[in-house]
Design an enzyme around this catalytic site. Structure first.
Site, PDB file in Angstrom:
ATOM      1  N   ASP A 197      31.408-122.366 -26.801  1.00  0.00           N
ATOM      2  CA  ASP A 197      30.693-121.538 -25.833  1.00  0.00           C
ATOM      3  C   ASP A 197      29.888-122.393 -24.842  1.00  0.00           C
ATOM      4  O   ASP A 197      29.189-123.318 -25.250  1.00  0.00           O
ATOM      5  CB  ASP A 197      29.739-120.648 -26.645  1.00  0.00           C
ATOM      6  CG  ASP A 197      29.088-119.561 -25.834  1.00  0.00           C
ATOM      7  OD1 ASP A 197      29.797-118.659 -25.377  1.00  0.00           O
ATOM      8  OD2 ASP A 197      27.852-119.610 -25.654  1.00  0.00           O
ATOM      9  N   ASP A 331      33.792-110.785 -21.668  1.00  0.00           N
ATOM     10  CA  ASP A 331      32.761-110.926 -20.629  1.00  0.00           C
ATOM     11  C   ASP A 331      33.172-110.317 -19.296  1.00  0.00           C
ATOM     12  O   ASP A 331      32.406-110.385 -18.329  1.00  0.00           O
ATOM     13  CB  ASP A 331      32.472-112.421 -20.380  1.00  0.00           C
ATOM     14  CG  ASP A 331      31.742-113.066 -21.548  1.00  0.00           C
ATOM     15  OD1 ASP A 331      31.034-112.341 -22.272  1.00  0.00           O
ATOM     16  OD2 ASP A 331      31.880-114.295 -21.723  1.00  0.00           O
TER      17      ASP A 331
END
Ligand code: NOJ
Ligand code: CA
Length: 550
Positions: A197, A331
Protein backbone atom coordinates in the site's frame (compact mmCIF):
# COMPACT_ATOMS: atom_id res chain seq x y z
CA UNK A 1 8.25 -16.67 -8.78
CA UNK A 2 7.14 -15.70 -12.23
CA UNK A 3 5.02 -12.64 -11.68
CA UNK A 4 4.36 -11.82 -15.31
CA UNK A 5 2.07 -14.71 -16.11
CA UNK A 6 -0.26 -14.45 -13.13
CA UNK A 7 -3.94 -13.57 -13.13
CA UNK A 8 -4.58 -11.73 -9.89
CA UNK A 9 -8.08 -11.32 -8.47
CA UNK A 10 -8.67 -8.70 -5.81
CA UNK A 11 -11.06 -9.45 -2.99
CA UNK A 12 -12.32 -6.65 -0.75
CA UNK A 13 -13.41 -9.09 1.95
CA UNK A 14 -16.10 -7.04 3.67
CA UNK A 15 -18.24 -7.16 0.54
CA UNK A 16 -17.35 -10.48 -1.05
CA UNK A 17 -19.36 -13.19 0.77
CA UNK A 18 -20.82 -13.43 4.25
CA UNK A 19 -20.91 -16.87 5.88
CA UNK A 20 -22.18 -16.25 9.42
CA UNK A 21 -25.28 -14.14 8.94
CA UNK A 22 -23.97 -10.80 10.17
CA UNK A 23 -24.04 -8.95 6.85
CA UNK A 24 -20.23 -8.67 6.68
CA UNK A 25 -18.12 -10.66 4.25
CA UNK A 26 -15.58 -13.00 5.84
CA UNK A 27 -12.88 -15.62 5.22
CA UNK A 28 -15.23 -18.60 5.37
CA UNK A 29 -17.34 -16.81 2.80
CA UNK A 30 -14.34 -16.57 0.48
CA UNK A 31 -13.72 -20.27 0.96
CA UNK A 32 -17.21 -20.97 -0.34
CA UNK A 33 -16.47 -19.09 -3.54
CA UNK A 34 -13.08 -20.54 -4.41
CA UNK A 35 -14.55 -22.73 -7.14
CA UNK A 36 -15.78 -19.64 -8.93
CA UNK A 37 -12.30 -18.13 -8.86
CA UNK A 38 -10.59 -21.33 -9.93
CA UNK A 39 -13.06 -21.72 -12.75
CA UNK A 40 -12.27 -18.20 -13.92
CA UNK A 41 -8.56 -19.04 -14.12
CA UNK A 42 -7.32 -17.01 -11.17
CA UNK A 43 -3.76 -17.74 -9.95
CA UNK A 44 -3.47 -15.40 -7.01
CA UNK A 45 -6.01 -13.76 -4.75
CA UNK A 46 -5.00 -10.34 -3.46
CA UNK A 47 -6.82 -9.97 -0.17
CA UNK A 48 -7.45 -6.39 0.87
CA UNK A 49 -6.52 -6.14 4.58
CA UNK A 50 -7.99 -8.76 6.88
CA UNK A 51 -5.90 -7.85 9.95
CA UNK A 52 -7.24 -6.40 13.19
CA UNK A 53 -8.31 -2.84 12.61
CA UNK A 54 -10.69 -0.28 14.12
CA UNK A 55 -11.91 0.19 10.53
CA UNK A 56 -11.68 3.94 10.19
CA UNK A 57 -10.34 3.14 6.72
CA UNK A 58 -11.77 -0.39 6.53
CA UNK A 59 -8.62 -2.34 7.24
CA UNK A 60 -6.05 0.09 5.83
CA UNK A 61 -5.58 1.16 9.44
CA UNK A 62 -3.97 -1.90 11.00
CA UNK A 63 -3.83 -2.33 14.77
CA UNK A 64 -2.34 -5.84 14.78
CA UNK A 65 -0.41 -7.18 11.79
CA UNK A 66 -0.30 -10.70 13.23
CA UNK A 67 -3.99 -11.38 13.74
CA UNK A 68 -7.25 -11.56 11.84
CA UNK A 69 -10.08 -9.11 12.44
CA UNK A 70 -12.89 -10.99 14.26
CA UNK A 71 -15.37 -9.73 11.62
CA UNK A 72 -13.46 -11.84 9.10
CA UNK A 73 -12.94 -14.91 11.30
CA UNK A 74 -9.90 -16.43 12.97
CA UNK A 75 -6.34 -17.34 12.09
CA UNK A 76 -7.56 -20.94 11.75
CA UNK A 77 -10.01 -19.72 9.08
CA UNK A 78 -7.15 -18.00 7.31
CA UNK A 79 -5.00 -21.13 7.40
CA UNK A 80 -7.90 -23.18 6.06
CA UNK A 81 -8.48 -20.71 3.24
CA UNK A 82 -4.81 -20.73 2.30
CA UNK A 83 -4.73 -24.53 2.32
CA UNK A 84 -7.81 -24.73 0.09
CA UNK A 85 -6.31 -22.19 -2.30
CA UNK A 86 -3.15 -24.25 -2.55
CA UNK A 87 -5.14 -27.38 -3.29
CA UNK A 88 -6.53 -25.55 -6.28
CA UNK A 89 -3.15 -24.28 -7.41
CA UNK A 90 -3.86 -20.75 -6.24
CA UNK A 91 -2.09 -18.50 -3.75
CA UNK A 92 -2.83 -15.51 -1.56
CA UNK A 93 -1.22 -12.08 -1.76
CA UNK A 94 -1.53 -10.07 1.46
CA UNK A 95 -2.14 -6.35 1.52
CA UNK A 96 0.72 -4.83 3.44
CA UNK A 97 0.04 -1.36 4.78
CA UNK A 98 3.44 -0.12 5.85
CA UNK A 99 3.23 3.63 5.43
CA UNK A 100 1.14 3.94 8.58
CA UNK A 101 -0.43 2.00 11.44
CA UNK A 102 -3.72 2.56 13.18
CA UNK A 103 -3.63 4.78 16.27
CA UNK A 104 -4.82 1.64 18.08
CA UNK A 105 -1.58 -0.21 17.28
CA UNK A 106 0.36 -1.07 20.47
CA UNK A 107 3.30 1.07 19.34
CA UNK A 108 1.15 4.12 18.96
CA UNK A 109 -0.72 3.38 22.16
CA UNK A 110 2.64 3.28 23.92
CA UNK A 111 3.34 6.77 22.55
CA UNK A 112 0.08 8.03 23.98
CA UNK A 113 0.73 6.50 27.38
CA UNK A 114 4.20 7.86 27.84
CA UNK A 115 5.61 11.16 26.53
CA UNK A 116 9.09 9.62 26.62
CA UNK A 117 8.23 6.35 24.94
CA UNK A 118 10.93 5.20 22.50
CA UNK A 119 8.09 4.38 20.10
CA UNK A 120 7.51 8.10 19.58
CA UNK A 121 10.41 7.95 17.18
CA UNK A 122 8.61 5.29 15.15
CA UNK A 123 6.16 7.99 14.09
CA UNK A 124 6.43 11.67 13.25
CA UNK A 125 5.76 13.68 16.40
CA UNK A 126 6.64 17.35 15.90
CA UNK A 127 6.21 20.64 17.68
CA UNK A 128 3.81 23.06 16.03
CA UNK A 129 4.52 26.71 15.38
CA UNK A 130 2.42 29.31 17.24
CA UNK A 131 -0.20 26.73 18.03
CA UNK A 132 -0.42 25.80 14.38
CA UNK A 133 0.46 22.52 12.74
CA UNK A 134 4.19 21.82 12.13
CA UNK A 135 3.70 22.34 8.38
CA UNK A 136 1.00 23.09 5.84
CA UNK A 137 0.57 19.62 4.33
CA UNK A 138 -2.97 18.58 3.46
CA UNK A 139 -4.16 15.05 4.16
CA UNK A 140 -5.17 12.80 1.26
CA UNK A 141 -8.70 12.77 2.59
CA UNK A 142 -8.95 16.53 3.17
CA UNK A 143 -7.98 18.82 6.10
CA UNK A 144 -4.60 19.05 7.82
CA UNK A 145 -2.21 16.10 7.64
CA UNK A 146 -1.48 16.60 11.37
CA UNK A 147 -3.37 15.40 14.42
CA UNK A 148 -3.01 16.95 17.86
CA UNK A 149 -0.98 15.04 20.43
CA UNK A 150 -3.10 14.68 23.56
CA UNK A 151 -0.02 14.37 25.78
CA UNK A 152 1.99 17.47 24.98
CA UNK A 153 0.69 21.01 24.46
CA UNK A 154 2.25 22.10 21.18
CA UNK A 155 2.84 18.71 19.71
CA UNK A 156 1.26 16.98 16.72
CA UNK A 157 1.72 13.73 14.81
CA UNK A 158 1.63 13.15 11.09
CA UNK A 159 -1.46 11.44 9.62
CA UNK A 160 -1.44 11.81 5.86
CA UNK A 161 -4.63 9.73 5.41
CA UNK A 162 -7.32 9.64 8.15
CA UNK A 163 -6.39 11.13 11.56
CA UNK A 164 -6.36 7.55 12.84
CA UNK A 165 -3.64 6.38 10.42
CA UNK A 166 -0.31 7.47 11.89
CA UNK A 167 2.59 7.72 9.44
CA UNK A 168 5.50 5.49 10.35
CA UNK A 169 8.96 7.01 10.44
CA UNK A 170 10.96 4.79 8.12
CA UNK A 171 14.17 6.57 9.05
CA UNK A 172 13.99 4.54 12.25
CA UNK A 173 15.60 1.08 11.75
CA UNK A 174 13.15 -0.41 14.26
CA UNK A 175 10.28 0.39 11.86
CA UNK A 176 12.07 -1.17 8.93
CA UNK A 177 12.91 -4.31 10.90
CA UNK A 178 9.34 -4.69 12.14
CA UNK A 179 7.89 -4.51 8.63
CA UNK A 180 10.34 -7.23 7.57
CA UNK A 181 9.18 -9.30 10.55
CA UNK A 182 5.56 -8.93 9.53
CA UNK A 183 6.43 -10.10 6.03
CA UNK A 184 8.39 -13.09 7.40
CA UNK A 185 5.44 -14.07 9.57
CA UNK A 186 3.07 -14.29 6.59
CA UNK A 187 5.63 -15.81 4.26
CA UNK A 188 6.28 -18.53 6.83
CA UNK A 189 2.58 -19.31 6.66
CA UNK A 190 2.95 -19.79 2.93
CA UNK A 191 1.45 -16.68 1.35
CA UNK A 192 2.66 -15.83 -2.15
CA UNK A 193 3.53 -12.19 -1.64
CA UNK A 194 2.35 -8.69 -0.91
CA UNK A 195 0.49 -5.80 -2.43
CA UNK A 196 2.28 -2.88 -0.83
CA UNK A 197 0.00 0.00 0.00
CA UNK A 198 1.18 3.53 -0.96
CA UNK A 199 4.73 2.23 -0.89
CA UNK A 200 6.05 5.30 -2.70
CA UNK A 201 5.15 7.55 0.24
CA UNK A 202 7.16 5.81 2.96
CA UNK A 203 9.97 8.38 2.79
CA UNK A 204 9.23 12.04 3.54
CA UNK A 205 11.25 15.13 2.75
CA UNK A 206 13.85 15.48 5.55
CA UNK A 207 12.87 18.22 7.97
CA UNK A 208 9.23 18.04 6.82
CA UNK A 209 9.20 21.58 5.42
CA UNK A 210 6.00 23.36 4.38
CA UNK A 211 5.06 23.19 0.72
CA UNK A 212 4.93 26.71 -0.77
CA UNK A 213 4.55 28.40 2.62
CA UNK A 214 3.59 31.65 0.87
CA UNK A 215 0.28 30.05 -0.16
CA UNK A 216 -2.74 30.22 2.09
CA UNK A 217 -4.32 27.08 3.54
CA UNK A 218 -3.23 23.46 3.49
CA UNK A 219 -1.19 22.41 0.49
CA UNK A 220 -0.78 19.20 -1.37
CA UNK A 221 2.94 18.53 -0.75
CA UNK A 222 3.32 16.01 -3.55
CA UNK A 223 7.08 16.23 -3.95
CA UNK A 224 7.72 16.09 -0.21
CA UNK A 225 5.68 12.94 0.33
CA UNK A 226 5.97 10.80 -2.77
CA UNK A 227 8.80 9.14 -4.69
CA UNK A 228 11.63 10.46 -2.54
CA UNK A 229 15.06 8.94 -3.35
CA UNK A 230 15.23 7.39 0.10
CA UNK A 231 12.11 5.29 -0.57
CA UNK A 232 14.17 3.22 -3.03
CA UNK A 233 16.85 2.57 -0.44
CA UNK A 234 14.23 1.43 2.08
CA UNK A 235 12.58 -0.91 -0.40
CA UNK A 236 15.89 -2.37 -1.53
CA UNK A 237 16.89 -2.99 2.05
CA UNK A 238 13.55 -4.63 2.85
CA UNK A 239 13.52 -6.90 -0.18
CA UNK A 240 17.22 -7.66 0.34
CA UNK A 241 16.48 -8.96 3.84
CA UNK A 242 13.93 -11.48 2.54
CA UNK A 243 14.92 -12.38 -1.00
CA UNK A 244 17.37 -15.13 -0.11
CA UNK A 245 14.96 -16.96 2.15
CA UNK A 246 11.66 -16.64 0.34
CA UNK A 247 10.20 -16.74 -3.14
CA UNK A 248 7.43 -14.16 -3.35
CA UNK A 249 5.77 -11.56 -5.50
CA UNK A 250 5.56 -7.83 -4.77
CA UNK A 251 3.02 -5.42 -6.19
CA UNK A 252 3.67 -1.82 -5.25
CA UNK A 253 0.92 0.74 -5.14
CA UNK A 254 2.16 4.11 -6.23
CA UNK A 255 -0.05 7.08 -5.74
CA UNK A 256 1.36 9.70 -8.09
CA UNK A 257 4.15 7.49 -9.33
CA UNK A 258 5.04 8.60 -12.85
CA UNK A 259 6.95 6.68 -15.48
CA UNK A 260 10.34 7.72 -14.15
CA UNK A 261 9.45 6.65 -10.62
CA UNK A 262 8.08 3.31 -11.80
CA UNK A 263 11.14 2.63 -13.90
CA UNK A 264 12.95 2.62 -10.56
CA UNK A 265 10.42 0.90 -8.29
CA UNK A 266 9.68 -1.85 -10.78
CA UNK A 267 12.75 -1.90 -13.00
CA UNK A 268 13.80 -5.45 -13.70
CA UNK A 269 17.32 -5.18 -12.32
CA UNK A 270 16.67 -2.83 -9.41
CA UNK A 271 16.07 -5.28 -6.57
CA UNK A 272 12.91 -3.40 -5.63
CA UNK A 273 9.40 -4.47 -6.60
CA UNK A 274 8.03 -6.74 -9.31
CA UNK A 275 5.41 -4.33 -10.56
CA UNK A 276 3.61 -1.09 -9.83
CA UNK A 277 -0.07 -0.24 -9.71
CA UNK A 278 -0.36 3.17 -11.33
CA UNK A 279 -3.13 5.72 -11.32
CA UNK A 280 -3.03 7.77 -14.51
CA UNK A 281 -5.91 6.08 -16.30
CA UNK A 282 -8.10 6.62 -13.26
CA UNK A 283 -7.21 10.26 -12.85
CA UNK A 284 -8.25 11.33 -16.33
CA UNK A 285 -11.55 12.84 -15.31
CA UNK A 286 -10.09 14.45 -12.19
CA UNK A 287 -8.51 17.86 -11.67
CA UNK A 288 -4.96 18.45 -10.42
CA UNK A 289 -6.24 18.27 -6.84
CA UNK A 290 -7.54 14.76 -7.33
CA UNK A 291 -10.81 12.90 -7.43
CA UNK A 292 -12.90 15.56 -5.73
CA UNK A 293 -11.44 18.58 -7.48
CA UNK A 294 -14.60 20.44 -8.44
CA UNK A 295 -13.19 23.69 -9.81
CA UNK A 296 -14.49 22.77 -13.19
CA UNK A 297 -16.03 19.71 -14.77
CA UNK A 298 -13.18 17.51 -15.89
CA UNK A 299 -13.87 15.01 -18.65
CA UNK A 300 -11.89 12.15 -20.03
CA UNK A 301 -11.49 11.74 -23.78
CA UNK A 302 -10.71 8.74 -25.94
CA UNK A 303 -7.47 10.27 -27.33
CA UNK A 304 -6.42 11.02 -23.74
CA UNK A 305 -7.27 7.48 -22.64
CA UNK A 306 -5.30 6.00 -25.52
CA UNK A 307 -2.29 8.19 -24.97
CA UNK A 308 -2.07 7.15 -21.30
CA UNK A 309 -2.28 3.47 -22.22
CA UNK A 310 0.29 3.78 -24.98
CA UNK A 311 2.67 5.88 -22.90
CA UNK A 312 2.77 3.31 -20.10
CA UNK A 313 2.90 0.37 -22.46
CA UNK A 314 5.70 1.62 -24.65
CA UNK A 315 7.72 3.22 -21.88
CA UNK A 316 7.61 0.12 -19.65
CA UNK A 317 8.66 -1.95 -22.64
CA UNK A 318 11.48 0.36 -23.60
CA UNK A 319 12.86 0.81 -20.11
CA UNK A 320 12.13 -2.73 -18.98
CA UNK A 321 9.86 -2.28 -16.00
CA UNK A 322 6.55 -3.92 -15.24
CA UNK A 323 3.12 -2.63 -14.33
CA UNK A 324 -0.06 -4.14 -12.91
CA UNK A 325 -3.04 -3.22 -15.09
CA UNK A 326 -6.53 -2.80 -13.70
CA UNK A 327 -9.83 -1.24 -14.59
CA UNK A 328 -11.41 -1.53 -11.14
CA UNK A 329 -10.45 -1.65 -7.51
CA UNK A 330 -11.84 -0.72 -4.10
CA UNK A 331 -10.75 2.91 -4.46
CA UNK A 332 -12.44 3.76 -7.75
CA UNK A 333 -15.99 3.98 -9.06
CA UNK A 334 -16.89 1.06 -11.34
CA UNK A 335 -15.19 1.52 -14.70
CA UNK A 336 -18.10 0.60 -16.94
CA UNK A 337 -20.15 3.37 -15.32
CA UNK A 338 -17.28 5.79 -15.68
CA UNK A 339 -15.61 5.01 -18.99
CA UNK A 340 -18.23 2.83 -20.64
CA UNK A 341 -21.99 2.71 -20.76
CA UNK A 342 -23.61 0.89 -17.85
CA UNK A 343 -27.07 0.76 -19.43
CA UNK A 344 -27.54 0.07 -23.14
CA UNK A 345 -24.00 -1.26 -23.63
CA UNK A 346 -23.19 -2.63 -20.20
CA UNK A 347 -22.22 -6.08 -21.44
CA UNK A 348 -20.26 -4.70 -24.39
CA UNK A 349 -18.33 -2.19 -22.29
CA UNK A 350 -17.57 -4.82 -19.63
CA UNK A 351 -16.14 -7.06 -22.35
CA UNK A 352 -14.21 -4.24 -23.98
CA UNK A 353 -12.37 -3.34 -20.77
CA UNK A 354 -11.82 -6.99 -19.92
CA UNK A 355 -10.19 -7.71 -23.26
CA UNK A 356 -7.99 -4.67 -22.89
CA UNK A 357 -6.98 -5.32 -19.30
CA UNK A 358 -6.18 -8.96 -19.95
CA UNK A 359 -4.15 -8.47 -23.12
CA UNK A 360 -2.04 -5.42 -22.31
CA UNK A 361 1.60 -5.74 -21.35
CA UNK A 362 1.69 -6.14 -17.54
CA UNK A 363 0.02 -8.33 -14.96
CA UNK A 364 -3.78 -8.02 -14.92
CA UNK A 365 -5.67 -7.36 -11.72
CA UNK A 366 -9.36 -8.25 -11.77
CA UNK A 367 -11.58 -6.76 -9.08
CA UNK A 368 -14.52 -8.60 -7.54
CA UNK A 369 -17.75 -8.15 -9.45
CA UNK A 370 -16.23 -6.88 -12.68
CA UNK A 371 -16.46 -10.41 -14.10
CA UNK A 372 -20.24 -10.02 -14.03
CA UNK A 373 -20.32 -6.38 -15.09
CA UNK A 374 -21.21 -4.72 -11.79
CA UNK A 375 -22.00 -1.01 -11.98
CA UNK A 376 -21.97 2.06 -9.76
CA UNK A 377 -24.70 2.32 -7.16
CA UNK A 378 -26.51 5.52 -6.24
CA UNK A 379 -26.13 6.08 -2.50
CA UNK A 380 -28.02 8.63 -0.44
CA UNK A 381 -25.93 10.46 2.08
CA UNK A 382 -27.03 8.29 5.00
CA UNK A 383 -25.91 5.26 2.99
CA UNK A 384 -22.28 6.40 2.63
CA UNK A 385 -19.85 4.26 4.57
CA UNK A 386 -16.42 5.45 3.48
CA UNK A 387 -14.44 7.91 5.59
CA UNK A 388 -13.14 9.58 2.45
CA UNK A 389 -16.68 10.34 1.22
CA UNK A 390 -17.89 11.62 4.56
CA UNK A 391 -14.84 13.74 5.25
CA UNK A 392 -14.49 15.22 1.79
CA UNK A 393 -18.15 16.23 1.94
CA UNK A 394 -17.34 18.27 5.05
CA UNK A 395 -14.10 19.64 3.63
CA UNK A 396 -15.81 20.79 0.43
CA UNK A 397 -18.18 22.83 2.56
CA UNK A 398 -15.87 24.17 5.26
CA UNK A 399 -12.70 24.78 3.27
CA UNK A 400 -14.11 25.37 -0.19
CA UNK A 401 -17.43 26.95 0.83
CA UNK A 402 -19.47 24.77 -1.50
CA UNK A 403 -23.22 24.49 -0.94
CA UNK A 404 -24.36 21.15 0.45
CA UNK A 405 -26.17 20.03 -2.72
CA UNK A 406 -23.09 20.48 -4.87
CA UNK A 407 -20.77 18.87 -2.30
CA UNK A 408 -23.14 15.92 -2.16
CA UNK A 409 -23.20 15.55 -5.95
CA UNK A 410 -19.41 15.61 -6.18
CA UNK A 411 -19.06 12.92 -3.54
CA UNK A 412 -21.80 10.79 -5.06
CA UNK A 413 -20.01 10.81 -8.39
CA UNK A 414 -16.62 9.61 -7.17
CA UNK A 415 -17.11 7.82 -3.86
CA UNK A 416 -15.22 4.60 -3.28
CA UNK A 417 -18.44 3.12 -1.92
CA UNK A 418 -19.47 2.46 -5.55
CA UNK A 419 -16.93 -0.35 -5.65
CA UNK A 420 -17.74 -1.62 -2.19
CA UNK A 421 -21.36 -2.71 -2.51
CA UNK A 422 -21.78 -6.47 -2.04
CA UNK A 423 -20.93 -8.86 -4.84
CA UNK A 424 -24.10 -9.90 -6.63
CA UNK A 425 -24.13 -13.67 -6.71
CA UNK A 426 -27.80 -14.37 -7.44
CA UNK A 427 -31.24 -12.75 -7.43
CA UNK A 428 -32.28 -13.78 -3.91
CA UNK A 429 -32.63 -11.14 -1.18
CA UNK A 430 -29.28 -9.39 -0.55
CA UNK A 431 -28.00 -10.87 -3.80
CA UNK A 432 -26.75 -14.10 -2.25
CA UNK A 433 -24.09 -12.13 -0.38
CA UNK A 434 -25.77 -12.66 2.97
CA UNK A 435 -29.12 -13.51 4.48
CA UNK A 436 -28.82 -10.57 6.86
CA UNK A 437 -29.03 -6.87 6.08
CA UNK A 438 -25.52 -6.10 4.74
CA UNK A 439 -23.28 -3.43 6.24
CA UNK A 440 -23.67 -1.38 3.03
CA UNK A 441 -26.50 -1.16 0.53
CA UNK A 442 -26.85 -3.84 -2.14
CA UNK A 443 -27.08 -2.35 -5.62
CA UNK A 444 -30.79 -2.57 -6.50
CA UNK A 445 -29.89 -3.84 -9.98
CA UNK A 446 -28.90 -7.24 -8.48
CA UNK A 447 -32.07 -8.87 -9.80
CA UNK A 448 -30.75 -8.45 -13.34
CA UNK A 449 -27.01 -8.30 -12.73
CA UNK A 450 -25.71 -11.30 -10.84
CA UNK A 451 -23.42 -14.26 -11.41
CA UNK A 452 -26.21 -16.81 -11.59
CA UNK A 453 -28.02 -15.09 -14.44
CA UNK A 454 -24.77 -14.15 -16.16
CA UNK A 455 -23.73 -17.79 -16.29
CA UNK A 456 -26.83 -18.75 -18.26
CA UNK A 457 -26.80 -15.68 -20.47
CA UNK A 458 -25.91 -16.07 -24.13
CA UNK A 459 -23.71 -13.02 -23.83
CA UNK A 460 -22.12 -14.01 -20.50
CA UNK A 461 -19.43 -11.63 -19.26
CA UNK A 462 -18.00 -14.26 -16.97
CA UNK A 463 -17.53 -16.65 -19.88
CA UNK A 464 -15.79 -13.90 -21.83
CA UNK A 465 -13.33 -13.39 -18.95
CA UNK A 466 -12.65 -17.12 -18.86
CA UNK A 467 -11.96 -17.22 -22.56
CA UNK A 468 -9.55 -14.30 -22.53
CA UNK A 469 -7.79 -15.62 -19.43
CA UNK A 470 -7.40 -19.03 -21.07
CA UNK A 471 -5.91 -17.43 -24.19
CA UNK A 472 -3.57 -15.31 -22.11
CA UNK A 473 -2.30 -18.45 -20.46
CA UNK A 474 -1.97 -20.33 -23.73
CA UNK A 475 0.14 -17.70 -25.52
CA UNK A 476 3.24 -16.10 -24.08
CA UNK A 477 2.79 -13.25 -26.57
CA UNK A 478 0.33 -11.74 -24.10
CA UNK A 479 2.87 -11.79 -21.29
CA UNK A 480 6.38 -11.34 -22.46
CA UNK A 481 5.57 -10.60 -26.09
CA UNK A 482 6.13 -7.26 -27.76
CA UNK A 483 3.47 -4.57 -27.63
CA UNK A 484 2.90 -2.37 -30.65
CA UNK A 485 0.30 0.41 -30.82
CA UNK A 486 -1.83 0.45 -34.00
CA UNK A 487 -4.28 3.05 -35.39
CA UNK A 488 -2.66 5.51 -33.01
CA UNK A 489 -4.65 8.52 -34.22
CA UNK A 490 -8.02 6.81 -34.53
CA UNK A 491 -10.61 8.82 -32.58
CA UNK A 492 -12.65 5.88 -31.31
CA UNK A 493 -10.63 2.70 -31.54
CA UNK A 494 -7.88 1.46 -29.24
CA UNK A 495 -5.78 -1.05 -31.16
CA UNK A 496 -2.49 -2.83 -30.59
CA UNK A 497 -0.56 -5.93 -31.47
CA UNK A 498 1.02 -8.43 -29.13
CA UNK A 499 3.55 -10.82 -30.59
CA UNK A 500 6.45 -13.19 -30.06
CA UNK A 501 8.04 -16.05 -32.05
CA UNK A 502 5.07 -18.30 -31.36
CA UNK A 503 2.14 -16.08 -32.36
CA UNK A 504 0.88 -12.63 -33.22
CA UNK A 505 -2.41 -11.00 -32.21
CA UNK A 506 -4.32 -7.85 -33.00
CA UNK A 507 -6.66 -6.36 -30.41
CA UNK A 508 -9.31 -3.86 -31.54
CA UNK A 509 -11.59 -2.09 -29.09
CA UNK A 510 -14.17 0.57 -29.84
CA UNK A 511 -14.09 2.82 -26.79
CA UNK A 512 -17.09 4.82 -27.96
CA UNK A 513 -20.84 4.37 -28.09
CA UNK A 514 -21.00 4.92 -31.86
CA UNK A 515 -19.99 2.67 -34.75
CA UNK A 516 -16.35 3.05 -35.76
CA UNK A 517 -14.85 2.30 -39.15
CA UNK A 518 -11.19 1.54 -39.59
CA UNK A 519 -8.84 0.96 -42.40
CA UNK A 520 -6.50 -1.93 -41.68
CA UNK A 521 -5.80 -5.00 -43.68
CA UNK A 522 -6.55 -7.40 -40.86
CA UNK A 523 -5.83 -10.79 -42.30
CA UNK A 524 -6.24 -13.44 -39.68
CA UNK A 525 -8.68 -15.40 -37.66
CA UNK A 526 -11.17 -13.74 -35.30
CA UNK A 527 -10.72 -15.63 -32.02
CA UNK A 528 -13.13 -13.54 -30.00
CA UNK A 529 -15.64 -10.82 -30.72
CA UNK A 530 -18.21 -9.31 -28.38
CA UNK A 531 -20.76 -9.16 -31.19
CA UNK A 532 -22.05 -12.35 -32.79
CA UNK A 533 -21.38 -11.28 -36.38
CA UNK A 534 -18.02 -9.50 -36.73
CA UNK A 535 -17.97 -7.13 -39.71
CA UNK A 536 -14.81 -6.31 -41.65
CA UNK A 537 -13.43 -2.82 -40.94
CA UNK A 538 -16.26 -1.91 -38.62
CA UNK A 539 -16.70 -2.02 -34.87
CA UNK A 540 -20.09 -1.33 -33.33
CA UNK A 541 -20.48 0.46 -29.96
CA UNK A 542 -17.87 -0.86 -27.51
CA UNK A 543 -17.22 -3.84 -29.74
CA UNK A 544 -14.07 -5.74 -28.81
CA UNK A 545 -12.26 -8.08 -31.18
CA UNK A 546 -9.27 -10.35 -30.83
CA UNK A 547 -7.64 -11.53 -34.04
CA UNK A 548 -4.86 -14.04 -34.41
CA UNK A 549 -2.66 -12.85 -37.24
CA UNK A 550 -0.28 -15.78 -37.12
C1 NOJ B 1 -4.47 2.95 -0.70
C2 NOJ B 1 -5.60 2.01 -0.43
O1 NOJ B 1 -5.92 1.32 -1.60
C3 NOJ B 1 -6.74 2.84 0.09
O2 NOJ B 1 -7.94 2.11 0.19
C4 NOJ B 1 -6.33 3.42 1.42
O3 NOJ B 1 -7.33 4.30 1.90
C5 NOJ B 1 -5.01 4.19 1.33
N1 NOJ B 1 -4.03 3.51 0.54
C6 NOJ B 1 -4.42 4.43 2.69
O4 NOJ B 1 -3.93 3.24 3.25
CA1 CA C 1 -19.77 -12.43 8.30
Amino acid sequence: MDYKNKIIYQIWPRSFQDSNHDGIGDLKGILRRLDHLQDLGVDLIWLSPVYCSPNTDFGYDISDYYNIHPDFGTMADFDALLAECKKRGMGIVMDLVANHTSDQHPWFQACLNDPNSPYRDCYYFREGVNDKEPNNWISMFGGSAWTKDPLKPHSWYLTTFTPHQCDLNWENPRVREEIANVMRFWLDKGVSGFRMDVINTIAKQPGLPSWHPEKKGYQFAKEFMTNLPQSHAYIQELIGKLADDYDFITIGEGMMADNDACALYAGEQRGELNMMIVFDLHLQDCGPLGKYDFRKLYHWTIPGFKSIIFRWQTDSQKRNYWVANYMNNHDQPRSISRFGNDRQYRVESAKAFALMNLTLRGTPLVYQGEEIGMTNCHLEQDEWRDYEAINIYDTLQTMMHLPKVIARKIVQRMTRDHARTPVQWDDSEYAGFSDHQPWIKVNPNYKQINLKSDLVSETSINRWYKQVIALRKAYSAFNTGAMKPVLVHHKQILAYQRSDEQAEFLILINLSGSPARFDLKTEGRVLMDSYADPQPRLLRPYEARLIQIR
